[in-house]
Design an enzyme around this catalytic site. Sequence first.
Site, short mmCIF file in Angstrom:
data_model
loop_
_atom_site.label_atom_id
_atom_site.label_comp_id
_atom_site.label_asym_id
_atom_site.label_seq_id
_atom_site.Cartn_x
_atom_site.Cartn_y
_atom_site.Cartn_z
N ARG A 59 10.16 -0.30 1.96
CA ARG A 59 9.90 0.50 0.76
C ARG A 59 10.21 -0.36 -0.47
O ARG A 59 11.33 -0.81 -0.65
CB ARG A 59 10.78 1.75 0.78
CG ARG A 59 10.46 2.74 -0.34
CD ARG A 59 11.36 3.97 -0.31
NE ARG A 59 11.31 4.66 0.95
CZ ARG A 59 12.37 4.85 1.76
NH1 ARG A 59 13.55 4.40 1.43
NH2 ARG A 59 12.23 5.50 2.88
N HIS A 115 0.83 -1.20 0.00
CA HIS A 115 0.00 0.00 0.00
C HIS A 115 0.86 1.25 0.00
O HIS A 115 2.04 1.21 0.34
CB HIS A 115 -0.94 0.02 1.20
CG HIS A 115 -0.23 0.07 2.52
ND1 HIS A 115 0.38 -1.03 3.09
CD2 HIS A 115 -0.03 1.09 3.39
CE1 HIS A 115 0.92 -0.69 4.24
NE2 HIS A 115 0.71 0.59 4.45
#
Length: 191
Positions: free
Chosen positions: A64, A44
């Site tokens: 990340r 997300h």
Amino acid sequence: GFKDTSITREEYIAAVNEDRLPELLNRVEVEPGDVFFIPAGTVHAICKGCYIAEIQQTSDITYRIYDYDRRDKNGNPRELHTELATDVINFCEQKQHSIHYHQHENHTEELVSCNYFTTNYLKFDKEVEKDYIELDSFVIYMCLEGNFTLVYDVDKTVKVNKGETILVPAILKNLFLIPETEAEILEIYIR
């Protein structure tokens, strides 16, 4: 999440290696008041212009996997956590993450309840009594709109304004929430 809810680990790795990860991701236009439940392992991102209240189990881990080709102050790409993320992404078919709820005035509405937290929504324009005698948890109030006065121990008060968060210790069991005009809050605790 992914556009295709049956994406495989291999398809994901190929997309990362070919620099086409954004093609796999589902994009959702959001509106004020939208609620999403994003379980651990769900890919997300939060885009520009979103003001969010993020409720989560205590954790300091964020991986990340894509950074929109951004650079740090020295012009270098920021670190990605591709291998670590691949090990924890949930590639099983995932359900819809959007939570539909009703905004009933002066009525607490449960948004999400899981093993790690429960989050409720309350919009109120008159005094609300909260009885936590059966609850063995702290309670957190996040004021989304308006303001209210929290009354505890009969005569002790705390004013809570829009954008503020207050943690109520588990020892306090009976509270009154008194809005100045109208208030919207999130109520969070561990069941």
